[in-house]
Design an enzyme around this catalytic site. Structure first.
Site, PDB file in Angstrom:
ATOM      1  N   ASP A  23       0.760  -0.987   0.010  1.00  0.00           N
ATOM      2  CA  ASP A  23       0.080  -0.319   0.091  1.00  0.00           C
ATOM      3  C   ASP A  23       1.294   1.077   0.025  1.00  0.00           C
ATOM      4  O   ASP A  23       2.409   1.502   0.561  1.00  0.00           O
ATOM      5  CB  ASP A  23      -0.700   0.174   1.476  1.00  0.00           C
ATOM      6  CG  ASP A  23      -1.974   0.992   1.131  1.00  0.00           C
ATOM      7  OD1 ASP A  23      -2.380   1.456  -0.036  1.00  0.00           O
ATOM      8  OD2 ASP A  23      -2.967   1.509   2.073  1.00  0.00           O
ATOM      9  N   HIS A  40       2.482   3.402  -8.981  1.00  0.00           N
ATOM     10  CA  HIS A  40       3.008   1.946  -9.205  1.00  0.00           C
ATOM     11  C   HIS A  40       4.102   1.420  -9.992  1.00  0.00           C
ATOM     12  O   HIS A  40       4.662   0.402  -9.713  1.00  0.00           O
ATOM     13  CB  HIS A  40       1.857   1.167  -9.960  1.00  0.00           C
ATOM     14  CG  HIS A  40      -0.028   2.124  -9.564  1.00  0.00           C
ATOM     15  ND1 HIS A  40       0.022   1.344  -8.014  1.00  0.00           N
ATOM     16  CD2 HIS A  40      -0.809   2.902 -10.188  1.00  0.00           C
ATOM     17  CE1 HIS A  40      -1.189   1.874  -7.614  1.00  0.00           C
ATOM     18  NE2 HIS A  40      -2.070   2.343  -8.971  1.00  0.00           N
ATOM     19  N   LEU A 134      10.927 -20.590  -4.128  1.00  0.00           N
ATOM     20  CA  LEU A 134       9.851 -19.837  -3.542  1.00  0.00           C
ATOM     21  C   LEU A 134       9.103 -20.044  -4.334  1.00  0.00           C
ATOM     22  O   LEU A 134       8.891 -20.259  -5.368  1.00  0.00           O
ATOM     23  CB  LEU A 134      10.418 -18.568  -3.484  1.00  0.00           C
ATOM     24  CG  LEU A 134       9.451 -17.613  -3.214  1.00  0.00           C
ATOM     25  CD1 LEU A 134       9.056 -17.613  -1.574  1.00  0.00           C
ATOM     26  CD2 LEU A 134       8.906 -16.332  -3.274  1.00  0.00           C
TER      27      LEU A 134
HETATM   28  C1  FPP Z   1      -1.662   0.272  -3.535  1.00  0.00           C
HETATM   29  O1  FPP Z   1      -1.337   1.498  -3.148  1.00  0.00           O
HETATM   30  C2  FPP Z   1      -1.014  -0.271  -4.763  1.00  0.00           C
HETATM   31  C3  FPP Z   1      -1.650  -1.403  -5.461  1.00  0.00           C
HETATM   32  C4  FPP Z   1      -3.732  -1.017  -5.603  1.00  0.00           C
HETATM   33  C5  FPP Z   1      -1.005  -2.068  -6.442  1.00  0.00           C
HETATM   34  C6  FPP Z   1       0.070  -2.811  -6.104  1.00  0.00           C
HETATM   35  C7  FPP Z   1       0.791  -3.244  -7.447  1.00  0.00           C
HETATM   36  C8  FPP Z   1       1.896  -3.146  -7.659  1.00  0.00           C
HETATM   37  C9  FPP Z   1       2.847  -2.794  -6.379  1.00  0.00           C
HETATM   38  C10 FPP Z   1       2.579  -2.642  -8.821  1.00  0.00           C
HETATM   39  C11 FPP Z   1       2.247  -4.502  -9.843  1.00  0.00           C
HETATM   40  C12 FPP Z   1       2.429  -5.591  -9.249  1.00  0.00           C
HETATM   41  C13 FPP Z   1       2.579  -6.742  -9.405  1.00  0.00           C
HETATM   42  C14 FPP Z   1       2.702  -7.946  -8.592  1.00  0.00           C
HETATM   43  C15 FPP Z   1       3.595  -7.198 -10.788  1.00  0.00           C
HETATM   44  P1  FPP Z   1      -2.431   2.472  -3.341  1.00  0.00           P
HETATM   45  O2  FPP Z   1      -2.451   2.436  -5.260  1.00  0.00           O
HETATM   46  O3  FPP Z   1      -3.420   2.590  -2.802  1.00  0.00           O
HETATM   47  O4  FPP Z   1      -1.404   3.665  -2.508  1.00  0.00           O
HETATM   48  P2  FPP Z   1      -2.449   4.833  -1.818  1.00  0.00           P
HETATM   49  O5  FPP Z   1      -3.032   4.127  -0.392  1.00  0.00           O
HETATM   50  O6  FPP Z   1      -1.244   6.003  -1.686  1.00  0.00           O
HETATM   51  O7  FPP Z   1      -3.808   6.091  -2.720  1.00  0.00           O
END
Ligand code: FPP
Length: 245
Positions: A23, A40, A134
């Site tokens: 997050d 992201h 893993l």
């Molecule tokens: C949360 O941050 C993150 C996500 C919703 C997406 C997670 C995706 C990745 C890390 C990239 C791709 C993943 C893989 C497995 C290749 P948020 O957008 O909710 O952040 P915020 O709470 O600060 O708005």
């Protein structure tokens, strides 16, 4: 605090299964005056670092919450970017994952993904199926309540067909109908960006999981943060509802 992989391994009691709620990508990007997608993109590098860190410690399973069912209600542009990132991650990491002996699994409502992302995922699953290192368990288009309902539906169908006695449904049989079938429950759940929530992740499986919340935003999360979470876990007293002695 700096703790090394060698110190953690020497201490023993390395968690078998680590789950992560990644997050803070959006906030990380905002702090830099950049669009959310930039967060992201950087988050993808953090995924790579965590896979390496888990491998270094000898963790058996790493579950990552990559895209929740709730995430489908984000702006179309962000969803498209996340789908594309997933395909890009697979393309750029496939060879290394195979070389490291990583076996990828996936859980979630995959029929909602774009055909390109689905195709990339199936190829990744196929290419890594013989990995003995893993297990990288990706939760994509996933929700804990959805997963539990799916398991209920699966078992109910078998009961209705006369293949299963309702009274015979115990915890073990129920767990075997979940997306994590065959995997141990997470020992440690890490959440980044300082939020104290489980956000519909692995609801059944985290009944006795230790939770580590860090203020670090996901794009900044590195091997040292992973090691620190495990160090914290190693010093917890897990009682599973029992008395300590
Ligand atoms: C949360 O941050 C993150 C996500 C919703 C997406 C997670 C995706 C990745 C890390 C990239 C791709 C993943 C893989 C497995 C290749 P948020 O957008 O909710 O952040 P915020 O709470 O600060 O708005």
């Amino acid at each position: 605090m700096t703790v090394t992989a060698a110190e953690i391994r020497a201490f023993g009691n390395v968690p078998e299964h680590v789950a992560i709620i990644m997050d803070g990508n959006g906030r990380w990007a905002r702090e830099r005056g950049q669009p959310r997608v930039f967060g992201h993109q950087q988050g993808m590098q953090a995924v790579k670092r965590s896979v390496e860190a888990a491998g270094e410690l000898g963790v058996s399973v790493l579950s990552l919450y990559a895209f929740s069912q709730e995430n489908w209600s984000r702006p179309r542009g962000e969803i498209d970017a996340l789908m594309e990132l997933l395909s890009r991650y697979i393309q750029s990491e496939r060879r290394e994952l195979v070389e490291r002996g990583v076996r990828v699994r996936v859980m979630g409502q995959l029929e909602r993904l774009t055909p390109v992302a689905r195709a990339a995922l199936s190829r990744l699953l196929r290419d890594t199926q013989d990995g003995h290192g893993l297990i990288l368990n990706l939760a994509i288009s996933y929700g804990g309540r959805w997963e539990i309902l799916e398991a209920c539906r699966r078992l109910a169908r078998r009961a209705a067909a006369g293949e299963l006695e309702p009274e015979s449904i115990d915890e073990e049989r129920f767990a075997a109908a979940l997306g994590t079938a065959g995997l141990p429950d997470p020992d440690l759940l890490i959440r980044t960006s300082g939020e104290f929530r489980v956000s519909n992740f692995l609801l059944w499986q985290i009944a006795y999981t230790e939770i580590h919340v860090t203020e670090v935003l996901w794009p900044d999360f590195g091997a040292e943060d992973f090691f620190e979470a495990v160090y914290d876990f190693q010093r917890r007293e897990r009682r599973f509802g029992k008395v300590p002695f």
